[in-house]
Design an enzyme around this catalytic site. Structure first.
Site, PDB file in Angstrom:
ATOM      1  N   SER A  17      -4.827   9.842   7.127  1.00 53.88           N
ATOM      2  CA  SER A  17      -4.429   8.347   6.838  1.00 53.88           C
ATOM      3  C   SER A  17      -3.557   8.020   5.660  1.00 53.88           C
ATOM      4  CB  SER A  17      -5.638   7.212   6.863  1.00 53.88           C
ATOM      5  OG  SER A  17      -6.584   7.307   5.681  1.00 53.88           O
ATOM      6  N   LEU A  18      -4.038   8.925   4.565  1.00 56.35           N
ATOM      7  CA  LEU A  18      -3.353   8.568   3.277  1.00 56.35           C
ATOM      8  C   LEU A  18      -1.952   9.342   3.819  1.00 56.35           C
ATOM      9  CD1 LEU A  18      -5.945   9.572   0.646  1.00 56.35           C
ATOM     10  CD2 LEU A  18      -4.519   7.337   1.108  1.00 56.35           C
ATOM     11  N   ARG A  35     -15.169  12.986  13.280  1.00 54.55           N
ATOM     12  CA  ARG A  35     -15.791  11.762  13.118  1.00 54.55           C
ATOM     13  C   ARG A  35     -16.413  11.127  14.116  1.00 54.55           C
ATOM     14  NH1 ARG A  35     -11.705   9.197   8.580  1.00 54.55           N
ATOM     15  NH2 ARG A  35     -12.481  10.319   6.930  1.00 54.55           N
ATOM     16  N   GLY A  72       0.956  -1.127  -0.139  1.00 57.60           N
ATOM     17  CA  GLY A  72       0.029  -0.053   0.085  1.00 57.60           C
ATOM     18  C   GLY A  72       0.798   1.308  -0.086  1.00 57.60           C
ATOM     19  N   LEU A  73       0.274   2.301   0.586  1.00 56.28           N
ATOM     20  CA  LEU A  73       1.076   3.662   0.217  1.00 56.28           C
ATOM     21  C   LEU A  73       2.418   3.435   1.183  1.00 56.28           C
ATOM     22  CD1 LEU A  73      -1.356   6.373   0.474  1.00 56.28           C
ATOM     23  CD2 LEU A  73       0.148   5.780  -1.424  1.00 56.28           C
ATOM     24  N   SER A 111     -17.638   9.017   0.772  1.00 55.42           N
ATOM     25  CA  SER A 111     -16.618   9.911   1.318  1.00 55.42           C
ATOM     26  C   SER A 111     -17.290  11.095   2.464  1.00 55.42           C
ATOM     27  CB  SER A 111     -15.986  10.662   0.267  1.00 55.42           C
ATOM     28  OG  SER A 111     -15.119  11.706   0.912  1.00 55.42           O
ATOM     29  N   HIS A 149     -16.899   5.597  11.070  1.00 58.42           N
ATOM     30  CA  HIS A 149     -16.953   6.321   9.829  1.00 58.42           C
ATOM     31  C   HIS A 149     -18.463   6.915   9.744  1.00 58.42           C
ATOM     32  CE1 HIS A 149     -16.735   8.594   6.407  1.00 58.42           C
ATOM     33  NE2 HIS A 149     -15.386   8.436   6.138  1.00 58.42           N
TER      34      HIS A 149
END
Lengths: 281, 650
Positions: free
Chosen positions: B452-453, B342, B54-55, B296, B278
């Protein structure tokens, strides 16, 4: 709703494989094709039989993992839609639904509905990137991008890498996939430096693993990411320009200044001779 | 205090994160000077394993490979691009300050710490904010088509929990674009012959020898072959454990196994109870629905959240007049309104559902209404911003958000907990590094939207490539352990035994049954709200379920083939152990903080009541000792740059 399923079963790559018929009684119209397979698998496991292997992950249409042929169409009956978002609304009570793996010589079957799509990554590895070493990037806004062009680049970059275009193509060509990446990077300033080399390498790798495009256009409606067919034309134009550019830059003698390169050959200027770029120094 | 807490867990000595001290603004820069370097020609003498593409994983693997280290990358997917980072929609934060709205590195840092309810390490959060700027530069240079302004600059939008506009985005596919760029960089290294990528290969154990992480045991998912891979260091970037809830917003194969098995080898697991729900996922419509679909959070920029004022109002939304609607987020949190963080939004929604005001066929959602925004900005603008999200909604529900409000509900989404790491991203096992959601360090008790990204990118591209070499440098001249080393062979044997055990139970129910049961238990007992009594009950029920699993699971097929049931069974076995620790951690932490809301600890206004005197700390769990009790250690948290304050989003 009750559906008959004809599902491709194949133990492994060496098995010949065959269709097997199952019946599912409690399919609902809002279910996806993958949820139908979940339901079937729960049934099979309850009976102590091996469930149907299939690739899937995000189930939101973005990861590109899933992909099966439904009634002979990549992903399913609805155009521009991945398997995970193909709802059973398309079918009605008593229908027989045939589910099989993506059919393509370039995608060998590993088991049941799972195929090997690594050929797509080989295309990317041959040039589908911008070579930017980490920490070397300039401040981002120093390279303005026209808003419409950025939007267009985003359209091309949306490819989810599922391989439906290849499965849809009677020639098993990967032009839509490759074209999307070529067009994405060619339409941004970041992609300019390697533009010619990129398309040359990607197309050459693609031709080695996949079939050739004869402009049938079957791939476009199969694409869940709405990649437009014109990326293929763009890629072909890019490729032709790249070949021309290649001829111009490759032909002249590029030894550099003779006396200087003689003097400066050898390890003194670079501690590790292995690290020299291919053909350089 | 719950009477039997001491029978459930032991308390161990404090632990420290080795963050350097001094002015936060100079910390990372100064620390880089302290990190040891490896001379370029020596780099290829070191082998590094990176698990996950992943990233965080792709970034670390590509960068370490560019630097000249031998890198072997592993993913259980068929391609590196599939990693779950691909699914993040909304965006990535960075303190670029491209808008004249008062944003800065310092402000972003404060928002992150405050958003995390003061349960994150200041030094790490500051570095996250500082390096965010470089991430945007790097990803732009790779050709990520970030949304642009008319003048060619990069567009930003504001996101839940903040009052500035610092979220960069690529339509609703930001995660996808960053992830594809990352995997392209990884494949670039593969193409150049510098990096070995193993797809469809799952890590099943960590090899520890003389207290150091020296390799992993993997299973080839196609052939079933089990083999060890040894190296000088191991990086885990294997994502979060939110799928413990079964129905979560995560991809179906996301799992805890890599980090959990590292934990069982001794790596401390931090804050397992911090789970973010979320607020804008789609409410479940029926039993067969395989997962919670995420919408989103950016939708909250233009959508207004409401429920009918009267419980049990079954009229269609458009027939409920304005004065009979309760825009409860705007009412309760006037300064943030629909963009409240959130956890607050999720809990507020849960309160409305509990009050019987839920909407939709199962009365399990609240409305998110775009009619005002469409009237104000025009359909075109809303289409530009959210068209793909609207399409996703229409497809999933058969309802049209252009004419009637969407329905949303809280769903398990992101875990702030993960393997404990020090400032260098190294776990409590030397040589084992952790990045991205698999780690714990940036988000405290609650993660800001679009962080998070960022945290995965920062770890992968800009932290681990600096800190891993620091660990490698002194090992120059050593080789990875040979495969016939007893410690390697013992670990391989353990993996084989576990697989044989799973295959030989021969029970009556598939692994999914147990996973769903676990999910229900966690949702009921370790959900949006928790309390001590229910947590203790939940922990016991999870333990019972685990015992039932090992008595009654049925894994069809054998191990020498592609066997997805076997893969699932192993992952569920780990979730069943993890789930109990989640409940235990939630039970142990006798306060409310961020996403961890204990009903016993709330203010008069119903907000989370922290206990900074006793709980300004990270809980880091060591695996159970011989007496069966996990050991909780604590890392004390100090706040020097930003004063401890009660969050208020009123």
């Amino acid at each position: 709703m009750r559906l008959q399923l004809d599902v491709w079963r194949q133990q492994d790559a060496s098995d010949a494989g065959r269709f097997e018929r199952y019946q599912v009684d409690q399919a609902g119209p809002e279910m996806s094709v993958l949820e139908l397979l979940d339901l079937l698998n729960a049934q099979l496991v309850d009976e102590g039989r091996e469930p149907v292997a299939f690739d899937h992950d995000c189930r939101e249409g973005i990861c590109g993992s899933c992909g099966v042929m439904v009634e002979g169409r990549p992903h399913g009956p609805v155009d521009y839609t991945p398997s995970c978002l193909q709802r059973l609304r398309s079918f009605s009570e008593g229908d027989t639904v045939r589910i099989e793996p993506f059919r393509s010589e370039a995608f060998p079957v590993l088991r049941d509905l799972v195929v090997d799509r690594s050929g797509l990554d080989r295309i990317v590895a041959s040039g589908g990137y911008v070579s930017t070493p980490t920490n070397a990037a300039p401040e981002a806004v120093t390279m303005p991008v026209n808003r419409d062009e950025a939007d267009q680049a985003m359209d091309f970059a949306a490819c989810i890498g599922c391989g439906a275009c290849v499965a849809a193509c009677p020639n098993a060509a990967a032009q839509l996939f490759t074209g999307a990446k070529v067009a994405h990077l060619a339409s941004l300033p970041q992609g300019q430096v390697e533009r010619a080399e990129r398309v040359r390498n990607m197309v050459d790798t693609m031709e080695a693993d996949f079939g050739s495009c004869t402009n049938l256009g079957e791939c476009e409606p199969a694409c869940p990411a709405d990649i437009p067919l014109r990326v293929i034309a763009e890629m072909n134009t890019e490729y032709r320009k790249a070949l021309w550019r290649h001829r111009r830059t490759e032909e002249p003698d590029r030894r550099g200044i003779r006396w200087l390169s003689r003097l400066r050959t050898g390890p003194w200027w670079q501690s590790d001779p292995d690290e020299r770029p291919p053909g350089g120094g | 205090m719950i009477a039997d807490l001491d029978q459930r867990r032991a308390v161990g000595p404090e632990i420290h994160g080795a963050a350097p001290t001094g002015d936060l603004a100079e910390l990372w820069e100064n620390h880089q000077l302290d990190l040891k370097l490896v001379n370029p020609p020596n780099r290829r003498k070191f082998k590094v394993i990176v698990v996950g593409t992943g990233l965080a994983g792709a970034g670390a693997a590509a960068t370490l490979s560019e630097l000249g280290y031998q890198v072997e990358a592993f993913t259980f997917h068929d391609a590196p691009r599939r990693a779950h980072s691909v699914a993040a929609q909304g965006g990535i934060n960075a303190a670029k300050g491209y808008k004249a709205d008062g944003d800065s590195v310092e402000r972003f840092f404060r928002d992150t710490v405050k958003g995390g309810d003061f349960r994150a390490r200041e030094a790490d959060a500051y570095r996250l904010s500082e390096l965010s700027v470089r991430v945007i530069d790097h990803m732009t240079a790779q050709g990520v088509p970030f949304a642009r302004e008319y003048g060619g600059g990069i567009a930003t939008r504001s996101f839940g929990g903040v009052q500035v506009s610092r979220t960069f985005y690529a339509r609703g596919q930001t995660g996808q674009q960053l992830q594809i760029a990352g995997s392209q960089q990884l494949l670039k290294e593969v193409g150049a012959g510098r990096l070995t990528l193993h797809t469809r290969t799952e890590m099943l154990d960590l090899i520890v020898s003389e207290g150091r992480a020296v390799g992993i045991v993997v299973r080839d998912l196609v052939t079933g072959e089990i083999r060890p891979v040894t190296a000088h260091a191991v990086v885990l970037a294997t994502g979060g454990y939110g799928n413990a809830y079964f129905k979560s917003t995560l991809a179906k194969s996301s799992n805890v196994s890599a980090t959990w098995r590292a934990h069982k080898r001794g790596a401390l697991f931090a804050n397992p109870c911090y789970v973010q729900f979320h607020p804008t996922s789609l409410p479940l419509n029926s039993e067969w629905q395989s997962k919670v679909t995420l919408m989103s959070e950016s939708l909250r920029n233009d959508g207004r959240v409401w429920v009918p004022k009267e419980p049990g109002d079954t009229r269609p939304p458009n027939e409920i007049p304005e004065e009979e609607r309760d825009y409860y987020l705007e009412r309760l949190y006037p300064s943030f309104g629909n963009l409240a963080p959130r956890d607050i939004s999720s809990r507020a929604a849960k309160a409305q559902l509990d009050a019987g005001k839920g909407v939709g066929p199962l009365r399990n959602g609240v409305y998110l209404d775009f009619s005002d925004a469409i009237a104000r900005l025009g359909r075109k603008t809303i289409e530009d911003r959210y068209s793909n999200l609207f399409e996703l909604y229409i497809d999933a529900t058969g309802e049209d958000p252009w004419t009637e409000p969407m329905r949303i509900a809280p769903g398990p989404h992101f875990v702030m907990g993960g393997l404990w790491t020090d400032y260098d991203g190294m776990s409590s096992i030397p040589g084992l590094f952790v990045g991205g959601e698999a780690s714990f360090n940036y988000h405290g008790a609650n993660r800001l939207g679009a962080n998070s990204l960022l945290s995965a990118s920062v770890d992968g591209w800009f932290v681990l490539p600096w800190t891993v070499p620091n660990y490698l440098a002194p090992q120059l001249g050593t080789d990875p352990l040979p495969e016939d080393h007893p410690d390697v062979q013992a670990t391989v044997r353990d993996v084989r035994e576990q697989i044989d055990a799973l295959l030989s139970v021969g029970g009556t129910r598939g692994p999914d049954y147990f996973h769903k049961e676990l999910g229900d238990l966690l949702w009921d007992h370790v959900g949006v709200e928790r309390n001590g009594h229910s947590l203790a009950k939940g922990a016991d029920a999870i333990r019972d379920l685990r015992e039932e699993f090992w008595r009654d699971v049925r894994v069809v097929g054998h191990g020498q083939q592609l066997n997805q049931e076997l893969e699932r069974a192993g992952r569920v076995a780990d979730f069943l152990e993890m789930g109990e620790l989640m409940a235990l951690d939630a039970l142990d932490r006798e306060e409310s903080a961020g996403a961890h809301f204990r009903t016993e600890y709330q203010t008069e206004e119903g907000e989370a009541q922290r206990d900074d005197e006793h709980w300004a700390s990270t809980s880091a769990w060591a695996p159970a000792g011989p007496d069966g009790r996990p050991v909780r250690r604590s890392e004390p948290l100090t706040f020097e740059r930003i004063a401890l304050a009660t969050r208020s989003y009123k």
